[in-house]
Design a protein around this motif. Structure first.
Motif, short mmCIF file in Angstrom:
data_model
loop_
_atom_site.label_atom_id
_atom_site.label_comp_id
_atom_site.label_asym_id
_atom_site.label_seq_id
_atom_site.Cartn_x
_atom_site.Cartn_y
_atom_site.Cartn_z
N ARG A 170 11.77 11.05 -70.59
CA ARG A 170 11.77 9.78 -69.66
C ARG A 170 12.85 9.77 -68.58
N GLU A 171 13.91 9.97 -68.80
CA GLU A 171 15.15 9.85 -67.70
C GLU A 171 14.75 11.02 -66.70
N GLY A 174 11.81 10.36 -64.53
CA GLY A 174 12.21 9.43 -63.45
C GLY A 174 13.00 10.16 -62.27
N ILE A 235 10.72 4.97 -60.81
CA ILE A 235 12.02 5.77 -60.82
C ILE A 235 12.87 5.71 -62.21
N TYR A 236 12.55 4.51 -62.75
CA TYR A 236 13.38 4.10 -64.19
C TYR A 236 12.30 3.00 -64.83
N TRP A 237 12.27 3.21 -66.08
CA TRP A 237 11.39 2.29 -66.91
C TRP A 237 12.04 2.51 -68.35
N THR A 257 20.92 3.42 -65.11
CA THR A 257 20.55 4.32 -64.07
C THR A 257 21.79 4.81 -63.38
N THR A 545 5.93 5.19 -71.33
CA THR A 545 6.27 6.52 -70.39
C THR A 545 4.59 6.86 -69.89
#
Length: 636
Positions: A170-171, A174, A235-237, A257, A545
């Protein structure tokens, strides 16, 4: 007959000034290396349709591989599979190079994590469904041709096994989206928008899900966090436990972040629901610039510095009249306001050191020495809010009438305290508690029959509302259309900041906050993120995601369409309605032969593909190479 072939032969004859063409079926062959022709049948003169008919018939006689005779009564479409929507989804997955994120990771050689993630994303992009259903849906589309993954390898067990692996990336996803967007010039990334929403969970087995108030009222839910660029790219979730207040998510978001991207150089814009003294101090401590707004209670601190006489004056103008709009603009500009856009005016609240000290005695949360405050007024919003308040008051009056009927039909004693409590709660629920509505309660005896027909004498009450004065409405609407923007960007940095970001004002940035609201709308209405049919935390996170990646494809398409002059602007529902009409049609010609063809493109589809820059998806070379169209397949 000697080896040869049938042809449609023709000859020309002149009669007067006219030239006539006569057709015949002939057999062409060679004998002793010399060509010969034998006329089989004279056809005479033919029109265009008859000429085409005989050419096709002769091609069948010659066993042309592209021509097949068929019986119309036996001709049928055996199957129709989604093609163009799937192909566009795969195109934009590849456009973002999302498979590169997973390229060094796979615990099986027969089908990779990247392929599972790609299929899950495109299926949700095309037709949202549960993970259990995707394996069947995969077979019903052209995705096996487009991904080269055998349907037998894409099964339920494999899907759920890979969800954990997808979430691990995931990271990286992003970071990949952000870096690629900046590299390709899709975003500069100076302004980031942060918001949260909720997702409903079916069942009670998920440890992350909590029962409580969410956007749909009270439900079992988790909290969804999203950070996007000003263009809408995620870009992030993240998914966090249900019932997590908005203001409590900021510290965790900042730390995570910064771990991914390092020190945040951009500006964070977020909704007033996330504003708290702790959050703002945290951002300032880390030297992170922000743009947000104050809630209604904090705005009242600045009442002494607000020209309510001016606001009342412009509220009396009719916003529907062009002449009154001009008066509104002139009066507000003379009052020190600047027009941010046609329905929004603002001015910075400039206070002396003495005034700042007085305010700080009342509240220590505003930090006036480090932050800047801008008073904003929207005349249209002010009139609309005033109108809606009157409508809510009228609806409340109608509710009181019905409640009086209910009180009059009571079969049990009614207490005065209970009636008053119900009245006040309804006022609060309808958001008109700020209007001074007087009432009288009159006690009386009511006689009503119960279910057995017996007369019941009970004490009850009747509510009588007093007339609401114009001054009461005026006091309630004192802050209508008025709000306060806050930032910690210094005045000395304004010129440089606006040059770099290409924005004209901080209000333009805050207005773009609706981008993140659009993100959740697409996730909710189009990607259909909820309800979550999985319950393990890692599966819930992976589901989110996949939904965000599907949203990425959606917002990329919307951006292309909005920036293109090759097609009309349209929403996602229209886009997919147009794309879904182009399918792979598997046609049975007879008992032994089937062919697959592509539905003929219409003008709207051609324009849309041109705007999306992927018209190659319907080129002969591509569809033949992918096996979307083929001839002379044996009937299964």
């Amino acid at each position: 007959m000697q080896n040869g072939k049938f042809v449609l032969h023709h000859s020309k004859q002149r009669k007067g000034n006219a030239v006539y063409i006569y057709y015949m079926i002939a057999w062409y062959y060679r004998k002793n290396k010399k060509p010969f022709r034998k006329i089989i049948k004279n056809l005479g003169r033919l029109n265009e349709y008859e000429t085409e008919f005989y050419k096709n018939s002769i091609a069948c006689l010659n066993n042309d591989p592209h021509m097949r005779p068929c019986n119309i009564s036996k001709l049928c479409v055996r199957e129709s599979k989604e093609y163009l929507s799937c192909a566009v989804g795969v195109h934009f997955w590849d456009h973002w190079n999302l498979s590169d994120v997973f390229k060094n990771y796979s615990d099986q050689t027969e089908i990779s994590t990247a392929e599972i993630a790609k299929i899950l994303t495109v299926i949700r992009f095309v037709r949202p469904c549960s993970k259990r259903t995707t394996a069947e849906l995969y077979k019903e589309t052209c995705l096996p041709h487009l991904t080269n993954v055998d349907p037998s390898l894409y099964n339920r067990a494999r899907i759920f096994r890979e969800l954990r692996n997808i979430e691990k990336h995931r990271e990286k996803l992003g970071r990949h989206i952000f870096s690629l967007a900046k590299k390709k010039g899709y975003t500069k990334g100076e302004v980031l928008f942060y918001d949260s929403s909720s997702g409903n969970i079916t069942g009670m087995r998920c440890v992350m899900a909590k029962w409580g108030r969410c956007k749909d009222g009270y439900n079992t839910h988790v909290v969804l966090l999203v950070v996007i660029t000003s263009e809408g790219y995620p870009i992030y979730w993240e998914v966090v436990e249900g019932n997590t207040p908005d203001v409590k998510t900021m510290e965790d978001f900042i730390s995570k972040t910064e771990k991914i991207y390092g020190k945040l150089e951009g500006i964070i814009c977020f909704d007033r629901g996330m504003v708290s003294d702790d959050n703002l101090k945290l951002l300032e401590k880390k030297n992170i610039r922000f743009v947000t707004a104050l809630d209604s209670d904090q705005i009242r601190v600045f009442d002494k510095f607000t020209d309510f006489a001016l606001l009342d004056k412009v509220r009396r103008y009719d916003v529907k009249k062009e002449s009154d709009k001009i008066k509104t603009e002139k009066d507000l500009i003379r009052g020190g306001f600047t027009m941010a856009r046609k329905n929004l005016f603002y001015k910075e609240v400039r206070l002396t050191d003495g005034q700042k000290k007085k305010i700080e005695k009342i509240t220590k949360k505003l930090n006036l020495r480090k932050r800047r405050y801008f008073s904003a007024f929207n005349p249209d919003l002010s009139h609309l809010t005033y109108k809606h308040r009157q409508e809510r008051v009228q609806a409340f009056r109608e509710w009181v009438e019905k409640y009086n009927e209910e009180l009059g039909n009571a079969l049990g004693e009614r207490k005065k305290e209970t009636v008053e409590k119900c009245l006040k709660e309804e006022l609060k629920r309808r958001k008109i508690a700020d209007v001074s509505i007087g009432y009288d309660l009159t006690e009386y005896k009511a006689e009503n029959k119960n279910e057995k027909g017996r007369i019941k004498k009970v004490r009850t009450y009747k509510i009588k509302l007093t007339e609401i004065s114009e001054s009461s409405y005026k006091d309630a609407g004192k802050h209508d259309g008025l709000w306060m923007l806050i930032t910690n960007i210094s005045e000395e940095d304004d010129e440089k900041f606006f040059d770099e970001t290409m924005f004209d004002s901080y209000f333009e940035i805050y207005r773009l906050k609706n981008k993140v609201e659009e993100t959740f709308r697409i996730l909710s209405d189009f990607v259909e993120i909820e309800p979550f049919y999985v319950y393990k935390p890692e599966h819930i996170k992976a589901h989110f995601t996949i939904c965000v990646l599907s949203y990425l494809l959606d917002i990329t398409i919307l951006t292309r369409i909005r920036n293109s002059d090759k097609t009309d602007n349209m929403d996602l529902h229209n886009v997919f309605h147009i794309l879904s009409k182009c399918r792979q049609d598997i046609i049975q010609l007879d008992e032994k032969t089937v062919v697959s063809k592509l539905t003929q493109l219409n003008e709207r589809q051609e324009k849309l593909l041109d705007a999306l820059d992927c018209d190659y998806l319907v080129s002969s070379e591509y569809v033949i190479d992918k096996g979307i169209i083929s001839d002379n397949k044996k009937c299964a």
